[in-house]
Write a protein that holds these residues in place. Structure first.
Motif, PDB file in Angstrom:
ATOM      1  N   ALA A  62      52.977  28.157 182.683  1.00 18.34           N
ATOM      2  CA  ALA A  62      53.347  28.463 181.303  1.00 18.34           C
ATOM      3  C   ALA A  62      54.823  28.177 181.070  1.00 18.34           C
ATOM      4  O   ALA A  62      55.643  28.215 181.998  1.00 18.34           O
ATOM      5  N   PRO A  64      57.134  29.948 178.558  1.00 17.03           N
ATOM      6  CA  PRO A  64      57.224  30.982 177.532  1.00 17.03           C
ATOM      7  C   PRO A  64      58.336  30.722 176.528  1.00 17.03           C
ATOM      8  O   PRO A  64      59.352  30.084 176.826  1.00 17.03           O
ATOM      9  N   THR A  76      52.217  37.226 180.199  1.00 19.02           N
ATOM     10  CA  THR A  76      51.966  36.007 180.976  1.00 19.02           C
ATOM     11  C   THR A  76      51.904  36.367 182.455  1.00 19.02           C
ATOM     12  O   THR A  76      52.808  37.009 182.994  1.00 19.02           O
ATOM     13  N   ILE A 118      54.595  30.810 186.186  1.00 23.12           N
ATOM     14  CA  ILE A 118      55.761  30.316 185.439  1.00 23.12           C
ATOM     15  C   ILE A 118      56.729  29.759 186.466  1.00 23.12           C
ATOM     16  O   ILE A 118      57.083  30.460 187.427  1.00 23.12           O
ATOM     17  N   GLY A 328      49.631  31.668 185.167  1.00 27.88           N
ATOM     18  CA  GLY A 328      49.816  30.766 184.027  1.00 27.88           C
ATOM     19  C   GLY A 328      49.091  31.203 182.778  1.00 27.88           C
ATOM     20  O   GLY A 328      49.363  30.681 181.688  1.00 27.88           O
ATOM     21  N   GLU A 329      48.174  32.167 182.906  1.00 27.53           N
ATOM     22  CA  GLU A 329      47.402  32.630 181.755  1.00 27.53           C
ATOM     23  C   GLU A 329      48.268  33.551 180.894  1.00 27.53           C
ATOM     24  O   GLU A 329      48.913  34.472 181.391  1.00 27.53           O
ATOM     25  N   ALA A 330      48.272  33.294 179.593  1.00 27.77           N
ATOM     26  CA  ALA A 330      49.030  34.110 178.648  1.00 27.77           C
ATOM     27  C   ALA A 330      48.057  34.809 177.703  1.00 27.77           C
ATOM     28  O   ALA A 330      47.053  34.229 177.290  1.00 27.77           O
ATOM     29  N   TRP A 331      48.363  36.030 177.360  1.00 32.12           N
ATOM     30  CA  TRP A 331      47.499  36.845 176.499  1.00 32.12           C
ATOM     31  C   TRP A 331      48.336  37.429 175.374  1.00 32.12           C
ATOM     32  O   TRP A 331      49.250  38.206 175.608  1.00 32.12           O
TER      33      TRP A 331
END
Length: 339
Positions: A62, A64, A76, A118, A328-331
């Motif tokens: 990610a 950010p 994240t 990240i 790497g997953e963002a919510w």
């Protein structure tokens, strides 16, 4: 014969409390960590699952935004218990570990099977770091050195861990606290240091000399609960969090490193207990952490996700409310009614 005097605490000295006996910290009405003979029994059992050498995340690293303002809450996943929390103009890291190994050694010990979600160079300006306790998969001095050099954040941590960090990262801004303390950090945000059922050690001769904790982040966008590492402990601390804080917009709860139960139950909750904990602390949404990056225990790499989904289904919790995040997953966590 008089009892042998305990070794002096190298990290902390202070008054006695319901979780400090003058030398060592402990879990009130709880369980102590296993003995060395228990550790050997587990290690020699031959029941450890084989993890893949690499297990890449389906999400790319990610990048950010520099800041997230207002009521938005963006989470994240970096990996293991390292997450980036962005809300109310603040950037907060939990238990940051960018090292290749969760170990005192660069050549041995649990090695990460996926890169951080990240890249370190892509981190936004980090204002605050929460370090829950001193195990190497949570307190990583090389990462803290990099954060000090590039971001100079304030590190908030339980009692005694400040001595370890100050020795390894001279000049790092530190704020050490006991359970029940509150720290105002501005922008309408405060940090509460809360109980967890765990233990601590950096080596063989400093067990329970530094405190362990969870954190509640009180923000204009709602309350966030980071449980740190914890055993379920009959849900006592989860009930306490609901009673004290009313509920949470979001919780970060450990779901991995739980097998075998006879050895791990006192220090690491399993996915079924994490689902129970979400309900007990009254969290609207939750992210599962402490799984899938470093192999610490016996369970297969993907079992925590499978067990979590089964537990959510059994307890009537929609799966979209409790997600096992991958690096790497963002919510973008939905808003809830004011709590």
């Amino acid at each position: 014969m008089a009892a042998r005097k305990k070794a002096a605490n190298r990290y902390y000295s202070g008054p006695l409390s319901d979780h400090f006996d003058g030398t060592l910290f402990f879990n009130p009405d709880g369980r102590l960590p296993g003995r060395f003979t228990d550790l050997l029994k587990w290690q020699l059992s031959g029941k450890r699952s084989k993890w893949p050498e690499t297990n890449p995340s389906p999400f790319p690293q990610a990048k950010p935004a520099a800041r997230i303002d207002g009521a938005e809450l963006l989470i994240t996943m970096v990996g293991h218990s390292s997450l980036l929390i962005q809300t109310a103009g603040l950037n907060i890291l939990t238990d940051p570990v960018w090292s290749q190994r969760a170990s005192p050694f660069s050549f041995a010990g649990p090695k990460r099977v996926n890169p951080p979600g990240i890249a370190f160079a892509d981190l936004p300006p980090i204002d605050l770091v929460l370090v829950s306790h001193n195990h190497y998969d949570h307190l990583d001095l090389p990462t803290l050195k990099r954060l000090k050099a590039g971001h100079d954040p304030l590190v908030v941590t339980p009692l005694g861990n400040d001595a370890i960090i100050d020795d390894g990262v001279p000049g790092m801004r530190l704020s050490a606290h006991d359970w029940g303390d509150r720290l105002d950090i501005g922008k309408g945000t405060a940090i509460h240091i809360e109980p967890a059922h765990h233990w601590s050690a950096r080596g063989a001769r400093d067990r329970r000399m530094a405190l362990w904790a969870g954190f509640v982040i009180e923000t204009p966008a709602g309350k966030i609960y980071f449980a740190g590492d914890t055993g379920f402990h009959d849900g006592i601390n989860y009930r306490l969090m609901a009673q004290k804080h009313g509920g949470f917009r979001f919780a970060i709860l450990p779901i991995g490193a739980y097998e075998p139960r006879w050895f791990m139950a006192s220090q690491h909750q399993n996915p079924q207990e994490a689902a129970q904990g979400m309900r007990l602390c009254n969290a609207a949404y939750a992210a599962g952490c402490h799984w899938g990056t470093f192999q610490l225990t016996d369970e297969p790499i993907d079992e925590p996700v499978e067990k979590l989904n089964q537990a959510l289904d059994n307890q009537g919790i929609p799966r979209e409310r409790f997600r096992a995040l991958r690096p790497g997953e963002a919510w973008d966590v939905p808003e809830i009614e004011h709590r």
